[in-house]
Design a protein around this motif. Structure first.
Motif, PDB file in Angstrom:
ATOM      1  N   LEU A  71       9.214  18.357   5.405  1.00  0.00           N
ATOM      2  CA  LEU A  71      10.524  18.427   6.038  1.00  0.00           C
ATOM      3  C   LEU A  71      11.275  17.104   5.889  1.00  0.00           C
ATOM      4  N   ALA A  72      10.540  16.002   6.003  1.00  0.00           N
ATOM      5  CA  ALA A  72      11.149  14.677   5.928  1.00  0.00           C
ATOM      6  C   ALA A  72      11.152  14.117   4.514  1.00  0.00           C
ATOM      7  N   ASP A  73      10.602  14.880   3.545  1.00  0.00           N
ATOM      8  CA  ASP A  73      10.444  14.391   2.177  1.00  0.00           C
ATOM      9  C   ASP A  73       9.724  13.044   2.198  1.00  0.00           C
ATOM     10  N   ALA A  74       8.658  12.983   2.986  1.00  0.00           N
ATOM     11  CA  ALA A  74       7.921  11.742   3.181  1.00  0.00           C
ATOM     12  C   ALA A  74       6.615  11.757   2.406  1.00  0.00           C
ATOM     13  N   PRO A  75       6.182  10.600   1.885  1.00  0.00           N
ATOM     14  CA  PRO A  75       4.870  10.527   1.249  1.00  0.00           C
ATOM     15  C   PRO A  75       3.786  10.959   2.232  1.00  0.00           C
ATOM     16  N   PHE A  76       2.883  11.821   1.805  1.00  0.00           N
ATOM     17  CA  PHE A  76       1.884  12.391   2.702  1.00  0.00           C
ATOM     18  C   PHE A  76       0.534  12.469   2.003  1.00  0.00           C
ATOM     19  N   ILE A  77      -0.501  12.155   2.733  1.00  0.00           N
ATOM     20  CA  ILE A  77      -1.849  12.325   2.213  1.00  0.00           C
ATOM     21  C   ILE A  77      -2.763  12.753   3.352  1.00  0.00           C
ATOM     22  N   LEU A  80      -2.266   7.111  -1.481  1.00  0.00           N
ATOM     23  CA  LEU A  80      -0.937   7.533  -1.047  1.00  0.00           C
ATOM     24  C   LEU A  80       0.143   6.914  -1.920  1.00  0.00           C
ATOM     25  N   THR A  81      -0.021   5.639  -2.247  1.00  0.00           N
ATOM     26  CA  THR A  81       0.951   4.956  -3.105  1.00  0.00           C
ATOM     27  C   THR A  81       0.962   5.557  -4.502  1.00  0.00           C
ATOM     28  N   GLU A  82      -0.226   5.823  -5.045  1.00  0.00           N
ATOM     29  CA  GLU A  82      -0.323   6.387  -6.382  1.00  0.00           C
ATOM     30  C   GLU A  82       0.320   7.771  -6.448  1.00  0.00           C
ATOM     31  N   MET A  83       0.071   8.588  -5.435  1.00  0.00           N
ATOM     32  CA  MET A  83       0.680   9.920  -5.382  1.00  0.00           C
ATOM     33  C   MET A  83       2.201   9.824  -5.327  1.00  0.00           C
ATOM     34  N   THR A  84       2.705   8.854  -4.557  1.00  0.00           N
ATOM     35  CA  THR A  84       4.150   8.692  -4.423  1.00  0.00           C
ATOM     36  C   THR A  84       4.774   8.248  -5.732  1.00  0.00           C
ATOM     37  N   VAL A  85       4.116   7.312  -6.420  1.00  0.00           N
ATOM     38  CA  VAL A  85       4.612   6.857  -7.720  1.00  0.00           C
ATOM     39  C   VAL A  85       4.679   8.026  -8.705  1.00  0.00           C
ATOM     40  N   LYS A  86       3.628   8.817  -8.762  1.00  0.00           N
ATOM     41  CA  LYS A  86       3.603   9.956  -9.689  1.00  0.00           C
ATOM     42  C   LYS A  86       4.702  10.964  -9.363  1.00  0.00           C
ATOM     43  N   LEU A  87       4.926  11.191  -8.064  1.00  0.00           N
ATOM     44  CA  LEU A  87       5.987  12.117  -7.669  1.00  0.00           C
ATOM     45  C   LEU A  87       7.354  11.601  -8.099  1.00  0.00           C
ATOM     46  N   GLY A 128       8.011   1.917  -9.051  1.00  0.00           N
ATOM     47  CA  GLY A 128       6.894   1.365  -8.302  1.00  0.00           C
ATOM     48  C   GLY A 128       7.360   0.673  -7.023  1.00  0.00           C
ATOM     49  N   LYS A 129       8.450  -0.063  -7.142  1.00  0.00           N
ATOM     50  CA  LYS A 129       9.017  -0.726  -5.966  1.00  0.00           C
ATOM     51  C   LYS A 129       9.529   0.288  -4.960  1.00  0.00           C
ATOM     52  N   GLU A 130      10.205   1.324  -5.457  1.00  0.00           N
ATOM     53  CA  GLU A 130      10.718   2.366  -4.566  1.00  0.00           C
ATOM     54  C   GLU A 130       9.576   3.105  -3.879  1.00  0.00           C
ATOM     55  N   ALA A 131       8.501   3.358  -4.618  1.00  0.00           N
ATOM     56  CA  ALA A 131       7.349   4.048  -4.038  1.00  0.00           C
ATOM     57  C   ALA A 131       6.726   3.221  -2.919  1.00  0.00           C
ATOM     58  N   ARG A 132       6.580   1.931  -3.138  1.00  0.00           N
ATOM     59  CA  ARG A 132       6.023   1.061  -2.091  1.00  0.00           C
ATOM     60  C   ARG A 132       6.889   1.097  -0.842  1.00  0.00           C
ATOM     61  N   GLY A 154      -1.724  -2.363  11.318  1.00  0.00           N
ATOM     62  CA  GLY A 154      -0.735  -2.966  10.436  1.00  0.00           C
ATOM     63  C   GLY A 154      -1.344  -4.088   9.622  1.00  0.00           C
ATOM     64  N   SER A 155      -1.496  -3.854   8.324  1.00  0.00           N
ATOM     65  CA  SER A 155      -2.046  -4.880   7.435  1.00  0.00           C
ATOM     66  C   SER A 155      -1.417  -4.678   6.062  1.00  0.00           C
ATOM     67  N   THR A 156      -1.877  -5.453   5.096  1.00  0.00           N
ATOM     68  CA  THR A 156      -1.347  -5.363   3.740  1.00  0.00           C
ATOM     69  C   THR A 156      -2.473  -4.968   2.801  1.00  0.00           C
ATOM     70  N   VAL A 157      -2.219  -3.937   2.009  1.00  0.00           N
ATOM     71  CA  VAL A 157      -3.231  -3.408   1.098  1.00  0.00           C
ATOM     72  C   VAL A 157      -2.782  -3.651  -0.336  1.00  0.00           C
ATOM     73  N   ASN A 158      -3.710  -4.124  -1.145  1.00  0.00           N
ATOM     74  CA  ASN A 158      -3.417  -4.382  -2.551  1.00  0.00           C
ATOM     75  C   ASN A 158      -3.548  -3.090  -3.353  1.00  0.00           C
ATOM     76  N   THR A 159      -2.465  -2.701  -4.017  1.00  0.00           N
ATOM     77  CA  THR A 159      -2.496  -1.539  -4.913  1.00  0.00           C
ATOM     78  C   THR A 159      -2.079  -2.006  -6.299  1.00  0.00           C
ATOM     79  N   LYS A 160      -2.295  -1.169  -7.306  1.00  0.00           N
ATOM     80  CA  LYS A 160      -1.922  -1.584  -8.659  1.00  0.00           C
ATOM     81  C   LYS A 160      -0.414  -1.600  -8.854  1.00  0.00           C
ATOM     82  N   HIS A 161       0.322  -1.114  -7.843  1.00  0.00           N
ATOM     83  CA  HIS A 161       1.789  -1.147  -7.898  1.00  0.00           C
ATOM     84  C   HIS A 161       2.355  -2.253  -7.006  1.00  0.00           C
TER      85      HIS A 161
END
Length: 460
Positions: free
Chosen positions: A88-94, A118-125, A257-261, A304-311
């Motif tokens: 409904l919110a067009d939000a990244p979901f996992i 979640l980040t990878e799925m969003t980038v692919k979408l 990639g920036k938009e996905a993050r 609330g923390s920071t996670v390293n992803t390939k993006h």
């Protein structure tokens, strides 16, 4: 209205429609029967995201999402509520299962991987959407490149070459017409792919070692390239290849990639199922030894923390976490206190009864009866469910759930499959027929199984 603009000069514009909680519940009601309290909770959580975006930047950063803990048996709509909310919110979901994760130091997946996934799925979408957006432009450019391969353009020249230029242009347009009509499909062309990245070779690291996995991919990603290499292909295959290549050139991967993050950070929803399975805190050996460790690893992600992803780095401060569990042998208070505090909104979902099953079969826009009717319509078979048949299926589902394991609305799927087994198998030979499903028809196919508890336990 003017006062609001003066107070919130840096108000960001959200891409999605700002639905009110009442409207959100109404949308969820189209697909999910009952569970009003849970729907209200997620509706408020979603509306609060919109409210947060209306705040000044400094205050906006301080407002954390109110995470939700859903308590209820399996098959009552917990996952579906979260999934529909995200859509409904067009939000990244996992959706993840808490039992898939292990404490750092044990073999298995670490909790950070849910954010990376979640980040990878969003980038692919986003890439898929962008590829679709540029599809028409890419197709035109691919056509021009293919024509260049079959009939290279002449360099501009003057004098007596003008007639040759006109003739070349006319030949090119003739060739274009033949290409579009499929008259060149049997021809072979030679492609020079240039330097093109190979389809990415997945390098799998042992479970729980996603950081190493990411580093390996970065190290070898630039090595796995294909040098200039001529390649022969039929025209349709070559055209499809060139379309894909042109579309990839038109897609700005760094921007996506920036938009996905940003989407994940501001609008992401993580649904953690079976959280009750890691609620124990007393185990000191065996498979449950890392339960509390998983909770403690999960805590900073939820806080609330920071996670390293390939993006790039992804902050989890404003991701909405929805946890769910049946809590049959455990209770929410068995979670470590710090984690309990990060799920301030708790809602209990009710078990489903016979009336609920009857409504699930017919009322939602994706109602099971509508699904089966639509499936068999593809074979030319008209399936008609009488009211007494729907009631009987609901009664049987309720009865079997009471006698065996209560799996909620999922029981309807198993019973319907058994009832329609013969029709589904013979459907290709029944085209043009109308099949009426009555209570007697239902009983004929499943009554004996329901009466035999041992059989129903394994079949229904």
């Amino acid at each position: 209205m003017a006062e609001a603009v003066l107070r919130f000069p840096d108000r960001p514009a959200g891409p999605e429609q700002a639905l009110t909680p009442t409207e959100i519940v109404a949308e969820l009601d189209k697909y999910i029967i009952g569970q009003k309290e849970a729907k209200r909770a997620v509706a408020i959580a979603l509306r609060n995201r919109w409210r947060r975006r209306q705040l000044p930047a400094q205050l906006r950063e301080e407002v954390a999402p109110k995470n939700i803990l859903m308590i209820g048996p399996t098959g009552v709509g917990k996952t579906e509520i979260a999934r529909r909310l995200a859509r409904l919110a067009d939000a990244p979901f996992i959706k993840v299962e808490a039992t898939k994760y292990t404490e750092v130091g044990y073999v298995g997946r670490d909790v950070d991987s849910m954010i990376r996934d979640l980040t990878e799925m969003t980038v692919k979408l986003l890439i898929d959407r962008e590829m679709e957006r540029v599809r028409e432009t890419a197709a035109k450019q691919a056509e021009e490149r293919l024509l260049d391969l079959m009939l290279p353009r002449r360099a501009p020249s003057g004098g007596g070459e003008a007639e040759k230029e006109d003739g070349n242009a006319a030949a090119r347009e003739s060739l274009r017409a033949m290409l579009r009509e499929g008259k060149l499909d049997g021809r072979t062309v030679e492609l020079n792919a240039g330097e093109r990245a190979l389809p990415f070779v997945e390098l799998f690291a042992p479970g729980g070692m996603e950081e190493i996995d990411l580093n390996l991919k970065d190290m070898f990603g630039n090595i796995l390239t294909r040098r200039n290499r001529p390649r022969r292909a039929k025209v349709p295959e070559a055209l499809e290849y060139l379309r894909t290549e042109e579309a990839q050139r038109l897609v700005d991967l760094e921007r996506l990639g920036k938009e996905a993050r940003q989407r994940v950070e501001d609008r992401g929803i993580v649904f953690i199922d079976e959280i009750d399975k890691i609620a124990g805190r007393d185990a000191t050996h065996g498979p449950d030894v890392s339960r509390e460790g998983v909770q403690r690893d999960l805590l900073p992600i939820v806080e609330g923390s920071t996670v390293n992803t390939k993006h790039g780095m992804v902050r989890t401060d404003h991701i909405l976490f929805i946890a769910a569990g049946a809590f049959h042998s455990a209770k929410p208070s068995d979670l470590i206190p710090e984690l309990q505090g990060r799920f301030p909104i708790r809602v209990e979902l009710s078990p489903l009864g016979r009336d609920d099953f009857e409504r699930i079969l017919t009322e939602p826009e994706n109602a099971l009866v509508r699904q089966y009717v639509g499936l068999l319509e593809t074979e030319g078979v008209t399936l008609q469910f009488r009211g007494d048949a729907v009631r009987r299926i609901a009664e049987l589902a309720h009865e079997v759930n009471a006698q065996t394991e209560d799996i909620g609305a999922r029981r309807l799927h198993t019973i319907l499959e058994k009832v329609l087994d013969e029709v589904s198998f013979e459907a290709p030979h029944l085209s043009g027929r109308t099949i009426e499903i009555t209570a007697a028809y239902v009983d004929e196919r499943v009554r004996d199984i329901v009466r035999n508890q041992d059989l129903s336990r394994y079949i229904l």
